[in-house]
Design an enzyme around this catalytic site. Structure first.
Site, short mmCIF file in Angstrom:
data_model
loop_
_atom_site.label_atom_id
_atom_site.label_comp_id
_atom_site.label_asym_id
_atom_site.label_seq_id
_atom_site.Cartn_x
_atom_site.Cartn_y
_atom_site.Cartn_z
N LYS A 133 9.83 -18.96 -49.45
CA LYS A 133 11.26 -18.96 -49.71
C LYS A 133 11.57 -17.94 -50.80
O LYS A 133 10.67 -17.68 -51.62
CB LYS A 133 11.79 -20.33 -50.10
CG LYS A 133 11.02 -21.10 -51.16
CD LYS A 133 10.70 -20.51 -52.49
CE LYS A 133 11.84 -20.10 -53.40
NZ LYS A 133 11.35 -19.48 -54.69
N TYR A 217 16.39 -24.25 -54.36
CA TYR A 217 15.73 -25.56 -54.18
C TYR A 217 16.74 -26.70 -54.00
O TYR A 217 16.69 -27.40 -52.99
CB TYR A 217 14.78 -25.85 -55.34
CG TYR A 217 13.47 -25.10 -55.26
CD1 TYR A 217 12.36 -25.67 -54.63
CD2 TYR A 217 13.32 -23.84 -55.80
CE1 TYR A 217 11.16 -25.00 -54.55
CE2 TYR A 217 12.12 -23.15 -55.72
CZ TYR A 217 11.04 -23.73 -55.10
OH TYR A 217 9.85 -23.06 -55.01
P1 NAD Z 1 3.97 -12.48 -57.79
O1 NAD Z 1 4.62 -11.36 -58.50
O2 NAD Z 1 3.02 -13.32 -58.54
O3 NAD Z 1 3.21 -11.92 -56.51
C1 NAD Z 1 3.76 -10.94 -55.65
C2 NAD Z 1 2.64 -10.19 -54.95
O4 NAD Z 1 3.22 -9.16 -54.15
C3 NAD Z 1 1.66 -9.51 -55.92
O5 NAD Z 1 0.36 -9.68 -55.46
C4 NAD Z 1 2.04 -8.05 -55.85
O6 NAD Z 1 0.94 -7.19 -56.08
C5 NAD Z 1 2.52 -7.94 -54.40
N1 NAD Z 1 3.40 -6.80 -54.18
C6 NAD Z 1 3.30 -5.93 -53.16
N2 NAD Z 1 4.21 -4.97 -53.24
C7 NAD Z 1 4.90 -5.21 -54.37
C8 NAD Z 1 5.98 -4.54 -54.99
N3 NAD Z 1 6.51 -3.44 -54.46
N4 NAD Z 1 6.45 -5.05 -56.13
C9 NAD Z 1 5.93 -6.18 -56.66
N5 NAD Z 1 4.90 -6.86 -56.11
C10 NAD Z 1 4.39 -6.37 -54.97
O7 NAD Z 1 5.15 -13.34 -57.15
P2 NAD Z 1 5.09 -14.86 -56.70
O8 NAD Z 1 5.59 -15.72 -57.79
O9 NAD Z 1 3.79 -15.17 -56.11
O10 NAD Z 1 6.24 -14.88 -55.57
C11 NAD Z 1 6.01 -14.39 -54.27
C12 NAD Z 1 6.95 -15.10 -53.30
O11 NAD Z 1 6.67 -16.48 -53.34
C13 NAD Z 1 8.43 -14.95 -53.63
O12 NAD Z 1 9.17 -14.84 -52.44
C14 NAD Z 1 8.78 -16.25 -54.33
O13 NAD Z 1 10.14 -16.63 -54.17
C15 NAD Z 1 7.86 -17.21 -53.64
N6 NAD Z 1 7.49 -18.35 -54.49
C16 NAD Z 1 7.46 -19.58 -53.96
C17 NAD Z 1 7.13 -20.67 -54.74
C18 NAD Z 1 7.05 -22.04 -54.14
O14 NAD Z 1 6.85 -22.98 -54.88
N7 NAD Z 1 7.20 -22.17 -52.84
C19 NAD Z 1 6.81 -20.49 -56.09
C20 NAD Z 1 6.79 -19.21 -56.62
C21 NAD Z 1 7.13 -18.13 -55.80
#
Ligand code: NAD
Length: 366
Positions: A133, A217
């Site tokens: 999401k 959420y």
């Molecule tokens: P994060 O920044 O920790 O991870 C993002 C990943 O994408 C990294 O590995 C990064 O290297 C990669 N990536 C590839 N191209 C990129 C770019 N151009 N710029 C930035 N990063 C790039 O983020 P996250 O917190 O893991 O969030 C990722 C997704 O998961 C989002 O859509 C977020 O809304 C969702 N999320 C969901 C929950 C949940 O509880 N369901 C919790 C946190 C995040």
């Protein structure tokens, strides 16, 4: 069973025949016993949790990695989870995953604006998609993702953890039992104090601010609890921090109301400016419920408010618990050809509401 309950009133007792709400099965997947192989796309915080969850599962397994850093992050996770080097892909080589017969599905853990592209490419490569999401950054993108998966005859599920959590499921069951009487109103919020210099704070990758990320959420949960779509919105957004540079692109805080055709109203808030614990209050003619710690990975806690029947129940389990539930649920959807209960349409409805909320706040995104 990961549900701890004290003094649950008779109206809150599930009928003997009711399906027990999700607990990770740790049993072989239905339909042949072979675990479903997932490719994790984007190896950030959330994918790390998802991969840990799969490592605990007998039905879902991480079998491939897609990363911009194959030599570092790629090799690290490959070693950790026993993935062959030939199954480490970059964003450029990702489409070759079509030839990898060990992979049946992908997990999209990328920044919001990248969900559309990788969901569509995965569907074209013949893989089912479990996408985080928010599903995308506009309703138009959601529609394109749904079409691509439908045309490719692939399943699409959005990672709405709350729908699989026993405590939230219990709240829904109590509402549906009629114990609260006709519902009147909801209050809720979620937020955190965002560190600078991250994709979340950019329109390009986040698509919007805290509404996209955390406001979604309570928005999604209320739509799910009511099985009704909101039709009227008011909203106000604000930014107080003009010095750190964090909010040059997206709002710091946004509060909104939404009204449903039934007349039920919700007053909700979200922020990137304060560590605001997630909560939801549900008010009906005959009683109220409150879920605290509502959107954390661990410990959603449901209590009754005021007089009437006493309810006090919480989800136990590790931070990976929700992710294991999701992975195993989607695995069974794949094995049985069942449309998931959080399909792409669920993400589409949220994006439509998000667009309406931003419009009401005077900062339209679509
Ligand atoms: P994060 O920044 O920790 O991870 C993002 C990943 O994408 C990294 O590995 C990064 O290297 C990669 N990536 C590839 N191209 C990129 C770019 N151009 N710029 C930035 N990063 C790039 O983020 P996250 O917190 O893991 O969030 C990722 C997704 O998961 C989002 O859509 C977020 O809304 C969702 N999320 C969901 C929950 C949940 O509880 N369901 C919790 C946190 C995040």
């Amino acid at each position: 069973m990961a549900l701890a309950a004290t003094r649950v009133p008779s109206f809150a007792q599930p009928p003997a025949s009711a399906e027990k709400p999700g607990s990770p099965t740790s049993e072989p997947a239905r339909g042949g016993g072979k675990p479903v192989g997932y490719a994790a796309i984007g190896l950030g915080a959330i994918s790390d949790l998802f991969m840990q969850a799969c490592a605990k599962s007998q039905t879902a397994k991480i079998g491939a990695l897609v990363t911009g850093h194959p030599e570092t992050k790629g090799k690290h996770y490959a070693e950790l989870y026993g993935i062959p080097e030939s199954s480490i892909y970059t964003y450029d080589t990702f489409d070759r995953i079509a030839d990898n017969k060990d992979i049946e599905a992908v997990y999209v853990g990328l920044p919001n604006s990248m969900h559309r592209e990788y969901t569509i490419r995965a569907a074209h490569a013949g893989k089912h998609v479990l996408c985080e999401k928010p599903m995308a950054i506009s309703s138009g993108e959601c529609e394109a993702m749904i079409s691509a998966c439908r045309n490719g005859n692939r399943l699409l599920m959005i990672g709405y953890r709350v729908h699989y959590d026993p405590t939230h499921l219990e709240a829904k069951r109590i509402i549906q039992s009629g114990a609260l009487g006709p519902l009147q109103a909801f209050e809720g919020a979620f937020g955190f104090n965002a560190a600078p210099n991250q994709w979340r704070l950019t329109r390009q990758y986040g698509g919007g601010g805290p509404l996209m990320d955390v406001g979604i959420y309570p928005l999604n949960e209320i739509r799910w609890l009511l099985e009704e779509e909101p039709s009227e919105f008011t909203a106000v957004s604000t930014t107080r921090d003009h010095s750190s540079g964090r909010f040059a692109d997206v709002e710091q805080t946004l509060n909104w109301t939404m009204k449903f055709p039934s007349g039920i109203v919700a007053a909700l808030g979200c922020t990137y400016g304060a560590d605001m614990p997630g909560f939801l209050r549900i008010h009906g003619d005959k009683g109220s419920l409150e879920i605290t710690n509502a959107y954390s990975y661990q410990g959603p806690h449901l209590v009754s408010l005021g007089g009437g029947a006493h309810i006090d129940t919480a989800t136990q389990g590790e931070a990976t618990f929700h992710f294991q539930l999701e992975a195993e649920y989607f695995t069974n959807c794949i094995r049985t050809g069942t449309v998931p209960k959080t399909p792409g349409e669920e993400g589409l409805h949220d994006l439509r509401a998000i667009e309406a909320i931003y419009k009401a706040a005077g900062t339209p995104i679509a």
